[in-house]
Design a protein around this motif. Structure first.
Motif, PDB file in Angstrom:
ATOM      1  N   ASP A  70       1.040  -1.119  -0.106  1.00 31.66           N
ATOM      2  CA  ASP A  70       0.042   0.079   0.053  1.00 31.66           C
ATOM      3  C   ASP A  70       0.865   1.167   0.095  1.00 31.66           C
ATOM      4  O   ASP A  70       1.619   1.627   0.844  1.00 31.66           O
ATOM      5  N   HIS A  71       0.826   2.098  -1.212  1.00 31.57           N
ATOM      6  CA  HIS A  71       1.613   3.270  -1.097  1.00 31.57           C
ATOM      7  C   HIS A  71       0.556   4.555  -1.378  1.00 31.57           C
ATOM      8  O   HIS A  71       1.299   5.514  -1.799  1.00 31.57           O
ATOM      9  N   THR A  72      -0.610   4.297  -0.853  1.00 31.31           N
ATOM     10  CA  THR A  72      -1.282   5.404  -0.975  1.00 31.31           C
ATOM     11  C   THR A  72      -0.887   6.675  -0.113  1.00 31.31           C
ATOM     12  O   THR A  72      -0.367   6.465   1.173  1.00 31.31           O
ATOM     13  N   ASP A  73      -0.652   8.010  -0.761  1.00 29.24           N
ATOM     14  CA  ASP A  73      -0.432   9.099  -0.109  1.00 29.24           C
ATOM     15  C   ASP A  73       1.187   9.003   0.222  1.00 29.24           C
ATOM     16  O   ASP A  73       1.662   9.765   1.174  1.00 29.24           O
ATOM     17  N   THR A  74       1.955   8.090  -0.051  1.00 26.88           N
ATOM     18  CA  THR A  74       3.129   7.908   0.442  1.00 26.88           C
ATOM     19  C   THR A  74       4.277   8.808  -0.633  1.00 26.88           C
ATOM     20  O   THR A  74       4.280   8.858  -1.717  1.00 26.88           O
ATOM     21  N   PRO A  75       5.065   9.709   0.106  1.00 25.10           N
ATOM     22  CA  PRO A  75       5.990  10.311  -0.670  1.00 25.10           C
ATOM     23  C   PRO A  75       6.990   9.496  -1.390  1.00 25.10           C
ATOM     24  O   PRO A  75       7.534   8.507  -1.025  1.00 25.10           O
ATOM     25  N   THR A 109      10.681   1.638   5.889  1.00 27.41           N
ATOM     26  CA  THR A 109      11.168   2.842   5.554  1.00 27.41           C
ATOM     27  C   THR A 109      12.584   3.214   5.072  1.00 27.41           C
ATOM     28  O   THR A 109      13.585   2.362   5.449  1.00 27.41           O
ATOM     29  N   HIS A 110      12.792   4.219   4.314  1.00 27.07           N
ATOM     30  CA  HIS A 110      14.262   4.567   3.887  1.00 27.07           C
ATOM     31  C   HIS A 110      13.981   6.278   3.823  1.00 27.07           C
ATOM     32  O   HIS A 110      13.892   6.840   2.805  1.00 27.07           O
ATOM     33  N   HIS A 164       8.830  12.889   5.145  1.00 29.02           N
ATOM     34  CA  HIS A 164       8.983  11.451   5.091  1.00 29.02           C
ATOM     35  C   HIS A 164       8.435  11.001   6.498  1.00 29.02           C
ATOM     36  O   HIS A 164       7.937   9.901   6.820  1.00 29.02           O
ATOM     37  N   LEU A 165       9.138  11.706   7.481  1.00 26.52           N
ATOM     38  CA  LEU A 165       8.718  11.303   8.923  1.00 26.52           C
ATOM     39  C   LEU A 165       7.354  11.469   9.436  1.00 26.52           C
ATOM     40  O   LEU A 165       6.870  10.286  10.120  1.00 26.52           O
ATOM     41  N   GLU A 166       6.656  12.318   8.844  1.00 28.35           N
ATOM     42  CA  GLU A 166       5.328  12.558   9.272  1.00 28.35           C
ATOM     43  C   GLU A 166       4.641  11.430   8.679  1.00 28.35           C
ATOM     44  O   GLU A 166       3.661  10.883   9.262  1.00 28.35           O
ATOM     45  N   ASN A 215      -1.273  -2.443  15.431  1.00 27.64           N
ATOM     46  CA  ASN A 215      -0.485  -3.499  15.579  1.00 27.64           C
ATOM     47  C   ASN A 215       0.798  -3.444  14.485  1.00 27.64           C
ATOM     48  O   ASN A 215       1.285  -4.357  14.304  1.00 27.64           O
ATOM     49  N   ALA A 216       1.066  -2.164  14.113  1.00 28.61           N
ATOM     50  CA  ALA A 216       1.977  -1.915  13.080  1.00 28.61           C
ATOM     51  C   ALA A 216       3.471  -1.890  13.679  1.00 28.61           C
ATOM     52  O   ALA A 216       3.543  -1.726  14.967  1.00 28.61           O
ATOM     53  N   VAL A 217       4.511  -2.252  12.925  1.00 23.76           N
ATOM     54  CA  VAL A 217       5.712  -2.288  13.190  1.00 23.76           C
ATOM     55  C   VAL A 217       6.402  -1.609  12.055  1.00 23.76           C
ATOM     56  O   VAL A 217       6.361  -1.904  10.899  1.00 23.76           O
ATOM     57  N   ALA A 218       7.367  -0.480  12.330  1.00 20.52           N
ATOM     58  CA  ALA A 218       7.880   0.382  11.555  1.00 20.52           C
ATOM     59  C   ALA A 218       9.613  -0.084  11.445  1.00 20.52           C
ATOM     60  O   ALA A 218      10.018  -0.097  12.594  1.00 20.52           O
ATOM     61  N   ILE A 219      10.051  -0.462  10.307  1.00 20.18           N
ATOM     62  CA  ILE A 219      11.453  -0.950  10.251  1.00 20.18           C
ATOM     63  C   ILE A 219      12.223  -0.309   9.035  1.00 20.18           C
ATOM     64  O   ILE A 219      11.800  -0.017   8.112  1.00 20.18           O
ATOM     65  N   GLY A 220      13.383   0.152   9.361  1.00 17.57           N
ATOM     66  CA  GLY A 220      14.293   0.725   8.278  1.00 17.57           C
ATOM     67  C   GLY A 220      15.286   1.674   8.835  1.00 17.57           C
ATOM     68  O   GLY A 220      15.613   1.846   9.865  1.00 17.57           O
ATOM     69  N   ASP A 221      15.753   2.453   7.706  1.00 17.27           N
ATOM     70  CA  ASP A 221      16.773   3.540   8.068  1.00 17.27           C
ATOM     71  C   ASP A 221      16.018   5.038   7.990  1.00 17.27           C
ATOM     72  O   ASP A 221      15.377   5.345   6.982  1.00 17.27           O
ATOM     73  N   PHE A 222      16.215   5.516   9.270  1.00 17.21           N
ATOM     74  CA  PHE A 222      15.155   6.551   9.467  1.00 17.21           C
ATOM     75  C   PHE A 222      16.177   7.976   9.407  1.00 17.21           C
ATOM     76  O   PHE A 222      15.558   8.986   9.229  1.00 17.21           O
ATOM     77  N   ASN A 223      17.353   7.449   9.015  1.00 18.93           N
ATOM     78  CA  ASN A 223      18.343   8.794   9.056  1.00 18.93           C
ATOM     79  C   ASN A 223      18.157   9.611  10.023  1.00 18.93           C
ATOM     80  O   ASN A 223      18.624  10.932   9.769  1.00 18.93           O
TER      81      ASN A 223
END
Length: 331
Positions: free
Chosen positions: A191-196, A216-217, A232-234, A243-251
């Motif tokens: 799902d990439h709805t409204d994703t920058p 995330t990257h 991107h952070l917002e 129940n979400a889990v966010a994973i990645g490079d947040f810089n």
């Protein structure tokens, strides 16, 4: 006689200036606030490399001490020594309490209600495919996040191990990130709805009990602006709920993301475990001096059992260290 007095005054003024600079730098380093909104990119950089900044302070104080010794100015020597001691303590204590790199092979095996997450920014194809495959085999994850690895390439280069482990390979064109997720968690869709563009994507499960995965990257902030990073952070924060889990490079470090070290409704796993992990970037620096910018944030439905920054791969080709986390379903 007058010339000697002028020289003496000049030398003392130089010593006072050096001591003052060292003291001010120390105070700034100790009181450095976490700029959670990202409005001050330069301050964010100092926060991210807090230990490195302290080392610079120590170097200034050391030069001050040398000058004070030459000029025989006792007070300057004492103050410089105090600054060096304070910096040594400030750098050494966090290094001692940092969580170890961890041996993923010793972490409890997968089971129902367990999420094993491997994340590694491999800088596209700078890391050999065999190295990635070996790490996946060693850590036995059911979620693999590669924040900077083209999905189109992954569907070819990682097809064999994905098939062996019965994993889907997911991503989309306007993201540099790739997700491998075990079918034991159910089928996932992107799902990439409204994703920058280039921020990442959300992997939505067919099973309501399986976690939504926010991959995330985030684009790195520049010295002059953090507008794109903040956008991107917002986006990531708005997706990290339930129940979400966010994973990645947040810089960014957890402090920079939020003073409370949270992302939306999700909490930083290392923080919840009371850990101060070693730096994940750059791999060329010792872990105690680097910045921890790769994270796993988990919603209330998940409880972190372990979070580790993995050692031994600093020369594998990437400028990041991999991370490994185990989450269990909250009772």
């Amino acid at each position: 006689m007058r010339g000697r007095r002028v020289a003496l005054v000049a030398r003392r003024a130089a010593s006072i200036a050096l001591v003052s600079i060292a003291a001010v730098l120390l105070i700034v380093a100790m009181l450095l606030p976490p700029p959670g909104d990202g409005n001050l990119p330069l301050l964010s950089l100092l926060v991210a490399f807090h230990a490195m900044f302290l080392v610079v302070v120590a170097c200034v104080a050391f030069v001050t001490a040398l000058v004070a010794i030459v000029l025989r100015w006792r007070w300057a020597m004492i103050i410089a020594a105090v600054v060096i001691l304070a910096v040594s303590v400030a750098v050494a204590v966090p290094a001692v309490v940092r969580s170890p790199g961890g041996d993923p092979a010793r972490v409890a095996a997968s089971g129902k209600g367990t999420l094993r997450v491997l994340e590694w920014n491999t800088a596209q194809q700078d890391v050999d495919v065999t190295t990635i495959q070996t790490l996946i085999t060693q850590t036995d994850p059911n979620v693999v996040v590669l924040p900077e690895y083209s999905t189109q390439i992954a569907k070819t280069s990682l097809a064999t191990i994905a098939k062996q482990r019965d994993m889907q390979i997911l991503g989309w064109n306007s993201s540099s990130a790739t997700l491998l997720v075990s079918r034991s968690l159910g089928e996932y869709r992107v799902d990439h709805t409204d994703t920058p563009p280039w921020a990442g994507f959300v992997a939505v499960p067919s099973d309501a009990e399986a976690p939504r995965l926010v991959i995330t990257h985030l684009q790195r902030p520049s010295i002059s602006s953090a507008t794109l990073w903040r956008e991107h952070l917002e986006w990531a924060a708005s997706r990290c709920r339930g129940n979400a889990v966010a994973i990645g490079d947040f810089n960014a470090t957890a402090d920079e993301i939020s003073p409370s070290r949270t992302l939306g409704e999700c909490a930083d796993c290392a923080t919840r475990l009371g850990q101060d992990p070693q730096g994940t970037w750059p791999a060329a620096l010792p872990g105690s001096l680097g910045a921890t910018i790769d994270h796993v944030f988990a919603g209330a439905s998940w409880r972190p059992a372990t979070f580790s920054v993995l050692n031994g791969l600093d020369r594998a080709g990437s400028d990041h260290r991999p991370t490994f986390a185990v989450l269990v379903a909250a009772p």
